[in-house]
Design a protein around this motif. Sequence first.
Motif, PDB file in Angstrom:
ATOM      1  N   ILE A  17      19.709  39.334  73.862  1.00 56.75           N
ATOM      2  CA  ILE A  17      20.750  39.964  74.687  1.00 56.75           C
ATOM      3  C   ILE A  17      21.656  38.901  75.330  1.00 56.75           C
ATOM      4  CG2 ILE A  17      21.170  41.462  76.683  1.00 56.75           C
ATOM      5  CD1 ILE A  17      18.358  42.735  76.083  1.00 56.75           C
ATOM      6  N   GLY A  18      21.056  37.793  75.769  1.00 57.76           N
ATOM      7  CA  GLY A  18      21.839  36.740  76.422  1.00 57.76           C
ATOM      8  C   GLY A  18      22.841  36.120  75.469  1.00 57.76           C
ATOM      9  N   ASP A  27      20.137  28.092  78.774  1.00 53.92           N
ATOM     10  CA  ASP A  27      18.860  28.480  78.157  1.00 53.92           C
ATOM     11  C   ASP A  27      17.922  27.292  78.239  1.00 53.92           C
ATOM     12  OD1 ASP A  27      18.117  31.035  76.164  1.00 53.92           O
ATOM     13  OD2 ASP A  27      16.840  29.284  75.858  1.00 53.92           O
ATOM     14  N   ARG A  43      18.721  26.295  70.465  1.00 48.29           N
ATOM     15  CA  ARG A  43      19.370  27.617  70.462  1.00 48.29           C
ATOM     16  C   ARG A  43      20.774  27.524  71.050  1.00 48.29           C
ATOM     17  NH1 ARG A  43      14.510  31.596  72.622  1.00 48.29           N
ATOM     18  NH2 ARG A  43      13.319  31.587  70.690  1.00 48.29           N
ATOM     19  N   ASP A  52      15.272  24.594  82.247  1.00 40.84           N
ATOM     20  CA  ASP A  52      14.416  25.690  82.704  1.00 40.84           C
ATOM     21  C   ASP A  52      15.058  26.312  83.950  1.00 40.84           C
ATOM     22  OD1 ASP A  52      12.446  27.314  83.805  1.00 40.84           O
ATOM     23  OD2 ASP A  52      10.830  25.898  83.359  1.00 40.84           O
ATOM     24  N   ILE A  53      15.316  27.593  83.880  1.00 37.53           N
ATOM     25  CA  ILE A  53      16.018  28.277  84.970  1.00 37.53           C
ATOM     26  C   ILE A  53      15.159  28.355  86.242  1.00 37.53           C
ATOM     27  CG2 ILE A  53      15.378  30.697  84.535  1.00 37.53           C
ATOM     28  CD1 ILE A  53      18.890  29.406  84.953  1.00 37.53           C
ATOM     29  N   THR A  54      13.855  28.103  86.092  1.00 36.53           N
ATOM     30  CA  THR A  54      12.996  28.109  87.283  1.00 36.53           C
ATOM     31  C   THR A  54      13.027  26.761  88.006  1.00 36.53           C
ATOM     32  OG1 THR A  54      10.970  27.406  86.146  1.00 36.53           O
ATOM     33  CG2 THR A  54      11.428  29.768  86.182  1.00 36.53           C
ATOM     34  N   GLY A 111      14.599  36.350  80.732  1.00 33.39           N
ATOM     35  CA  GLY A 111      13.410  37.034  81.245  1.00 33.39           C
ATOM     36  C   GLY A 111      12.265  36.856  80.270  1.00 33.39           C
ATOM     37  N   ILE A 112      11.057  36.985  80.791  1.00 34.94           N
ATOM     38  CA  ILE A 112       9.865  36.865  79.927  1.00 34.94           C
ATOM     39  C   ILE A 112       8.923  38.034  80.202  1.00 34.94           C
ATOM     40  CG2 ILE A 112       9.925  34.355  79.628  1.00 34.94           C
ATOM     41  CD1 ILE A 112       7.761  34.171  81.866  1.00 34.94           C
ATOM     42  N   TYR A 129       5.198  41.999  84.680  1.00 37.01           N
ATOM     43  CA  TYR A 129       6.564  42.316  84.207  1.00 37.01           C
ATOM     44  C   TYR A 129       7.092  43.551  84.928  1.00 37.01           C
ATOM     45  CZ  TYR A 129      10.371  43.040  80.792  1.00 37.01           C
ATOM     46  OH  TYR A 129      11.596  43.214  80.178  1.00 37.01           O
ATOM     47  N   LYS A 155      10.326  43.388  87.448  1.00 33.43           N
ATOM     48  CA  LYS A 155      11.580  44.094  87.152  1.00 33.43           C
ATOM     49  C   LYS A 155      11.883  45.136  88.242  1.00 33.43           C
ATOM     50  CE  LYS A 155      12.767  41.967  83.276  1.00 33.43           C
ATOM     51  NZ  LYS A 155      13.975  41.131  83.170  1.00 33.43           N
ATOM     52  N   PRO A 162      17.395  48.022  80.023  1.00 32.04           N
ATOM     53  CA  PRO A 162      17.284  48.358  78.608  1.00 32.04           C
ATOM     54  C   PRO A 162      15.915  48.945  78.248  1.00 32.04           C
ATOM     55  CG  PRO A 162      17.856  46.011  78.922  1.00 32.04           C
ATOM     56  CD  PRO A 162      17.397  46.561  80.244  1.00 32.04           C
ATOM     57  N   PRO A 213      13.872  49.471  74.335  1.00 30.00           N
ATOM     58  CA  PRO A 213      13.629  48.469  73.284  1.00 30.00           C
ATOM     59  C   PRO A 213      14.925  47.940  72.662  1.00 30.00           C
ATOM     60  CG  PRO A 213      12.294  50.447  72.930  1.00 30.00           C
ATOM     61  CD  PRO A 213      13.218  50.762  74.048  1.00 30.00           C
TER      62      PRO A 213
HETATM   63  N1  LIG Z   1      14.139  42.995  74.073  1.00 30.98           N
HETATM   64  C1  LIG Z   1      13.795  44.087  74.737  1.00 30.98           C
HETATM   65  O1  LIG Z   1      13.282  45.057  74.153  1.00 30.98           O
HETATM   66  C2  LIG Z   1      14.047  44.175  76.230  1.00 30.98           C
HETATM   67  C3  LIG Z   1      13.836  45.394  76.863  1.00 30.98           C
HETATM   68  C4  LIG Z   1      14.049  45.506  78.226  1.00 30.98           C
HETATM   69  C5  LIG Z   1      14.485  44.406  78.928  1.00 30.98           C
HETATM   70  N2  LIG Z   1      14.684  43.229  78.305  1.00 30.98           N
HETATM   71  C6  LIG Z   1      15.139  42.105  79.120  1.00 30.98           C
HETATM   72  O2  LIG Z   1      16.293  41.541  78.528  1.00 30.98           O
HETATM   73  C7  LIG Z   1      16.386  40.167  78.898  1.00 30.98           C
HETATM   74  C8  LIG Z   1      16.658  39.353  77.655  1.00 30.98           C
HETATM   75  O3  LIG Z   1      15.563  39.473  76.777  1.00 30.98           O
HETATM   76  P1  LIG Z   1      15.666  39.338  75.195  1.00 30.98           P
HETATM   77  O4  LIG Z   1      14.935  40.484  74.646  1.00 30.98           O
HETATM   78  O5  LIG Z   1      17.041  39.056  74.785  1.00 30.98           O
HETATM   79  O6  LIG Z   1      14.708  38.064  75.020  1.00 30.98           O
HETATM   80  P2  LIG Z   1      14.790  36.775  74.116  1.00 30.98           P
HETATM   81  O7  LIG Z   1      13.435  36.170  74.213  1.00 30.98           O
HETATM   82  O8  LIG Z   1      15.354  37.065  72.777  1.00 30.98           O
HETATM   83  O9  LIG Z   1      15.840  35.858  74.909  1.00 30.98           O
HETATM   84  C9  LIG Z   1      15.538  35.352  76.177  1.00 30.98           C
HETATM   85  C10 LIG Z   1      16.065  33.930  76.292  1.00 30.98           C
HETATM   86  O10 LIG Z   1      15.735  33.464  77.601  1.00 30.98           O
HETATM   87  C11 LIG Z   1      15.334  32.119  77.490  1.00 30.98           C
HETATM   88  N3  LIG Z   1      14.442  31.772  78.580  1.00 30.98           N
HETATM   89  C12 LIG Z   1      13.176  32.217  78.788  1.00 30.98           C
HETATM   90  N4  LIG Z   1      12.639  31.610  79.847  1.00 30.98           N
HETATM   91  C13 LIG Z   1      13.575  30.770  80.331  1.00 30.98           C
HETATM   92  C14 LIG Z   1      13.609  29.861  81.409  1.00 30.98           C
HETATM   93  N5  LIG Z   1      12.546  29.666  82.195  1.00 30.98           N
HETATM   94  N6  LIG Z   1      14.744  29.163  81.620  1.00 30.98           N
HETATM   95  C15 LIG Z   1      15.829  29.333  80.825  1.00 30.98           C
HETATM   96  N7  LIG Z   1      15.843  30.165  79.775  1.00 30.98           N
HETATM   97  C16 LIG Z   1      14.733  30.872  79.530  1.00 30.98           C
HETATM   98  C17 LIG Z   1      14.617  32.029  76.153  1.00 30.98           C
HETATM   99  O11 LIG Z   1      14.595  30.691  75.656  1.00 30.98           O
HETATM  100  C18 LIG Z   1      15.440  32.964  75.279  1.00 30.98           C
HETATM  101  O12 LIG Z   1      16.435  32.263  74.548  1.00 30.98           O
HETATM  102  C19 LIG Z   1      15.070  39.831  79.608  1.00 30.98           C
HETATM  103  O13 LIG Z   1      15.288  39.815  80.996  1.00 30.98           O
HETATM  104  C20 LIG Z   1      14.148  40.955  79.217  1.00 30.98           C
HETATM  105  O14 LIG Z   1      13.158  41.195  80.188  1.00 30.98           O
HETATM  106  C21 LIG Z   1      14.477  43.079  76.965  1.00 30.98           C
END
Ligand SMILES: NC(=O)c1ccc[n+]([C@@H]2O[C@H](COP(=O)([O-])OP(=O)(O)OC[C@H]3O[C@@H](n4cnc5c(N)ncnc54)[C@H](O)[C@@H]3O)[C@@H](O)[C@H]2O)c1
Length: 249
Positions: free
Chosen positions: A21-22, A40, A45, A63-65, A89-90, A153, A157, A183, A185
């Motif tokens: 999504i990012g 990121d 990437r 690292d965003i943290t 997000g993780i 999680y 959230k 979102p 899935p």
């Molecule tokens: N994919 C889904 O089904 C879904 C559903 C609901 C919510 N979300 C939310 O959408 C957002 C994006 O998720 P996505 O599915 O695109 O995930 P993704 O894993 O494809 O992308 C997330 C990116 O964040 C980066 N990232 C992770 N930890 C980091 C850190 N500490 N510092 C900097 N960068 C970091 C990762 O390297 C990755 O490139 C998240 O907040 C996730 O919780 C996703």
Amino acid sequence: MTETNETPARSALVTGAGSGIGRATALAFAATGARVIASDIDPARLESLNDELGEGHVTVAGDITDPATIEKLGLAAGGRVDILANVAGIMDRFLPVGEMDDALWQKVFDVNVTAPMRLMRAVLPGMVDAGEGAIVNVASAAALHGGRAGAAYTASKHALIGLTRNTAVFYGPQGIRANVIAPGPVATGIEGGMASHLAAQRMGPLLKSMLPPPTTPDVLAEQIVWLASETATNINGAVLSSDGGWAAI
Ligand SMILES: NC(=O)c1ccc[n+]([C@@H]2O[C@H](COP(=O)([O-])OP(=O)(O)OC[C@H]3O[C@@H](n4cnc5c(N)ncnc54)[C@H](O)[C@@H]3O)[C@@H](O)[C@H]2O)c1
């Protein structure tokens, strides 16, 4: 020097811009003419994103943290960010609270709540000075329900919604809008496996019976861009579900 009436490009800071999504959001903001500051943890990437973004944008690996990364982002933004999209997000391996380990709990909160708070804190002074700004925080269907992920999680959230609403209340009168998109899935690279027998037993069948088909990151990206746009001007403190109707069940 020739004077022009052109307004400078808006700058949009996007976290988690290396994937999913990012990444789609960074590209979608660039397509609107915004200057993107993409962040990121994964430099490779970001390099690939950079190739696609072309000139006029900035990528910042880190690292965003880590507060040092947030410092670097502020500098890259030249002190002014018009739009902040907290996308990074993780997940939490679907661990129930009885199986939670403290390190995972802390990590999930650091990435999903504390880092967005610190970034909001970093960009707000510039937005307040400008009298405008838009923040879009990416939560999840797990921000609204108890049966979508693990305990960390889900709680993180939910917290992100509270943080966003509180910011909307405090800073709305100063021209700043803060909204959440939640979102369902989405087909991305997120690590979403289950590492718990209880989760597989209890959550597995629930998800199997109700999970909508995944959408694409581009769909979410367009909605994030819209929430940050002037078209969404009267929307503040809102939670927009983008889940194919999942929240209605
Ligand atoms: N994919 C889904 O089904 C879904 C559903 C609901 C919510 N979300 C939310 O959408 C957002 C994006 O998720 P996505 O599915 O695109 O995930 P993704 O894993 O494809 O992308 C997330 C990116 O964040 C980066 N990232 C992770 N930890 C980091 C850190 N500490 N510092 C900097 N960068 C970091 C990762 O390297 C990755 O490139 C998240 O907040 C996730 O919780 C996703």
